[in-house]
Design a protein around this motif. Structure first.
Motif, PDB file in Angstrom:
ATOM      1  N   UNK A  10      56.770 -20.855  58.006  1.00 54.52           N
ATOM      2  CA  UNK A  10      57.102 -20.183  59.354  1.00 54.52           C
ATOM      3  C   UNK A  10      57.925 -18.911  59.243  1.00 54.52           C
ATOM      4  N   UNK A  11      57.328 -17.719  58.386  1.00 50.88           N
ATOM      5  CA  UNK A  11      58.065 -16.582  57.921  1.00 50.88           C
ATOM      6  C   UNK A  11      58.340 -15.789  59.379  1.00 50.88           C
ATOM      7  N   UNK A  12      59.254 -15.159  59.217  1.00 54.11           N
ATOM      8  CA  UNK A  12      60.059 -14.570  60.386  1.00 54.11           C
ATOM      9  C   UNK A  12      58.793 -13.460  60.862  1.00 54.11           C
ATOM     10  N   UNK A  13      58.677 -13.342  61.743  1.00 52.84           N
ATOM     11  CA  UNK A  13      57.835 -12.476  62.386  1.00 52.84           C
ATOM     12  C   UNK A  13      58.253 -11.419  63.329  1.00 52.84           C
ATOM     13  N   UNK A  14      59.617 -10.900  63.202  1.00 53.63           N
ATOM     14  CA  UNK A  14      60.501 -10.006  63.930  1.00 53.63           C
ATOM     15  C   UNK A  14      59.798  -8.580  63.302  1.00 53.63           C
ATOM     16  N   UNK A  15      60.355  -7.665  63.729  1.00 58.66           N
ATOM     17  CA  UNK A  15      60.036  -6.214  63.394  1.00 58.66           C
ATOM     18  C   UNK A  15      60.539  -6.053  62.301  1.00 58.66           C
ATOM     19  N   UNK A  16      61.468  -6.617  61.728  1.00 60.34           N
ATOM     20  CA  UNK A  16      62.265  -6.561  60.472  1.00 60.34           C
ATOM     21  C   UNK A  16      61.811  -7.718  59.618  1.00 60.34           C
ATOM     22  N   UNK A  17      60.564  -7.734  58.800  1.00 58.45           N
ATOM     23  CA  UNK A  17      60.071  -8.682  58.160  1.00 58.45           C
ATOM     24  C   UNK A  17      58.836  -8.275  57.242  1.00 58.45           C
ATOM     25  N   UNK A  18      58.768  -9.087  56.237  1.00 58.02           N
ATOM     26  CA  UNK A  18      57.507  -8.503  55.425  1.00 58.02           C
ATOM     27  C   UNK A  18      56.191  -8.676  56.035  1.00 58.02           C
ATOM     28  N   UNK A  19      56.124  -9.649  56.931  1.00 56.02           N
ATOM     29  CA  UNK A  19      54.805  -9.813  57.587  1.00 56.02           C
ATOM     30  C   UNK A  19      54.492  -8.488  58.568  1.00 56.02           C
ATOM     31  N   UNK A  20      55.626  -8.012  59.250  1.00 54.21           N
ATOM     32  CA  UNK A  20      55.400  -6.879  60.312  1.00 54.21           C
ATOM     33  C   UNK A  20      55.245  -5.570  59.425  1.00 54.21           C
TER      34      UNK A  20
END
Length: 362
Positions: free
Chosen positions: A322-332
């Motif tokens: 459940x990786x962070x999906x905030x604007x400051x994240x590797x996914x973003x």
């Protein structure tokens, strides 16, 4: 969504188009903890669990992104309120044709806390985003998933387990003089990690490792420390597992971390940056990350973390269901490099979760 999406991300665009077809009939209930809105349960004296909680700005980002897709979203700031609404029928009174629970909640301490809402939703036949409760708990136990992946031939950092009550698990501790990093086994977001977590192992350290186990009331994972680069590899997990590129972590503008790590203080204060890792190990870590996600049974979006030596040898160090999906994240960051919006990241998460729940036929 930007129509000039680079080649290779067409599949993401397809997910988003399919989600748009049901957006007006979809309700997403967000169950999350925030630093100012959630009353913390049991906490650690050394490093607070609220490093994993959203700030007010971050939860607003998540809600705005979901609502910008034309999807109804409501918010629960703690697990108890959500559970009571389900039990009393209030949750059902707001139901739409399709319903998803997006949970990041993990109040309290110890193992299994992030699996509470997924397990509760399964009991009440409510569709939930992300991986199932077993996979979520498995991937919170650093030693267990490490040994599963190692047994199946994946390159992982060597790991040993120490418990305050039973000592070293298995035949022996690390060899004398090996450089290791000492981590609480059930935690994420660098809880329990400081600059002093990297040491050269000797039997004299056993008392300190025992103290850390006592402080965080859990076993400690002692892991071979890999000097060099650190990367996070988001994996989009569906019938066809997909990963684009590794996202590197840099500290103070330097991508080569050497002996440096993401400590609790750096993670709490977002004191690090992202970049597109294009080193010699890039293709290897993408392939290995996909294999790891398949083996562990991760659903929707997962993240596999690596340390990479200057010579290009790569080792799995951490896993997130459940990786962070905030604007400051590797996914973003990855989505921004693909000319996709933050809202498209949330849309992809919801589309993949809806497909796993049988709501969408991706």
């Amino acid at each position: 969504m930007d129509d000039s999406v680079p080649a290779g991300s067409e599949v993401i665009r397809r997910y988003l188009r399919e989600l748009q077809n049901i957006s007006s009939d979809l309700r997403v209930a967000v169950v999350a903890n925030t630093k100012s809105g959630t009353e913390k349960g049991v906490d650690y004296a050394a490093h607070s669990i609220d490093t994993e909680f959203f700030s007010e700005g971050e939860i607003e980002e998540i809600l705005y992104a979901i609502r910008s897709l034309g999807i109804y979203a409501d918010l629960y700031l703690d697990e108890d309120k959500f559970i009571m609404d389900v039990i009393t029928g209030r949750f059902k009174s707001k139901a739409k044709k399709f319903n998803l629970v997006y949970t990041t909640a993990q109040n309290g301490v110890g193992p299994g806390r992030k699996s509470l809402i997924p397990a509760f939703c399964n009991l009440h036949r409510i569709s939930v985003t992300g991986s199932n409760p077993y996979v979520v708990s498995l991937c919170r136990h650093k030693y267990h998933y490490n040994k599963i992946l190692a047994a199946l031939g994946l390159s992982v950092a060597g790991s040993w387990l120490y418990s305050e009550t039973s000592g070293w698990a298995g035949a022996s501790p690390p060899r004398e003089g090996m450089k290791v990093i000492v981590k609480p086994t059930y935690e994420s977001a660098s809880i329990g990690i400081t600059e002093t977590s990297i040491v050269e192992y000797s039997r004299d350290l056993d008392s300190q490792i025992k103290s850390l186990s006592s402080l965080f009331q859990q076993p400690v994972t002692v892991q071979q420390f890999i000097e060099g680069f650190e990367v996070e590899v988001p994996v989009f997990c569906h019938r066809n597992y997909l990963s684009f590129f590794p996202v590197g972590i840099q500290l103070d503008g330097n991508p080569l971390l050497g002996e440096k790590i993401l400590t609790y203080d750096r993670v709490y204060n977002d004191s690090y940056e992202f970049y597109k890792y294009e080193g010699p190990a890039a293709e290897t870590v993408i392939s290995t990350a996909v294999d790891a996600a398949k083996i562990l049974g991760i659903t929707a979006i997962g993240r596999i973390d690596f340390r990479i030596t200057e010579g290009g040898d790569s080792y799995i160090t951490d896993v997130s269901t459940n990786p962070h999906l905030t604007t400051f994240s590797s996914c973003s960051f990855l989505f921004s490099q693909l000319s996709l919006r933050h809202a498209d990241l949330l849309g992809t998460w919801l589309a993949l979760s809806a497909s796993s729940a049988g709501i969408l036929g991706l």
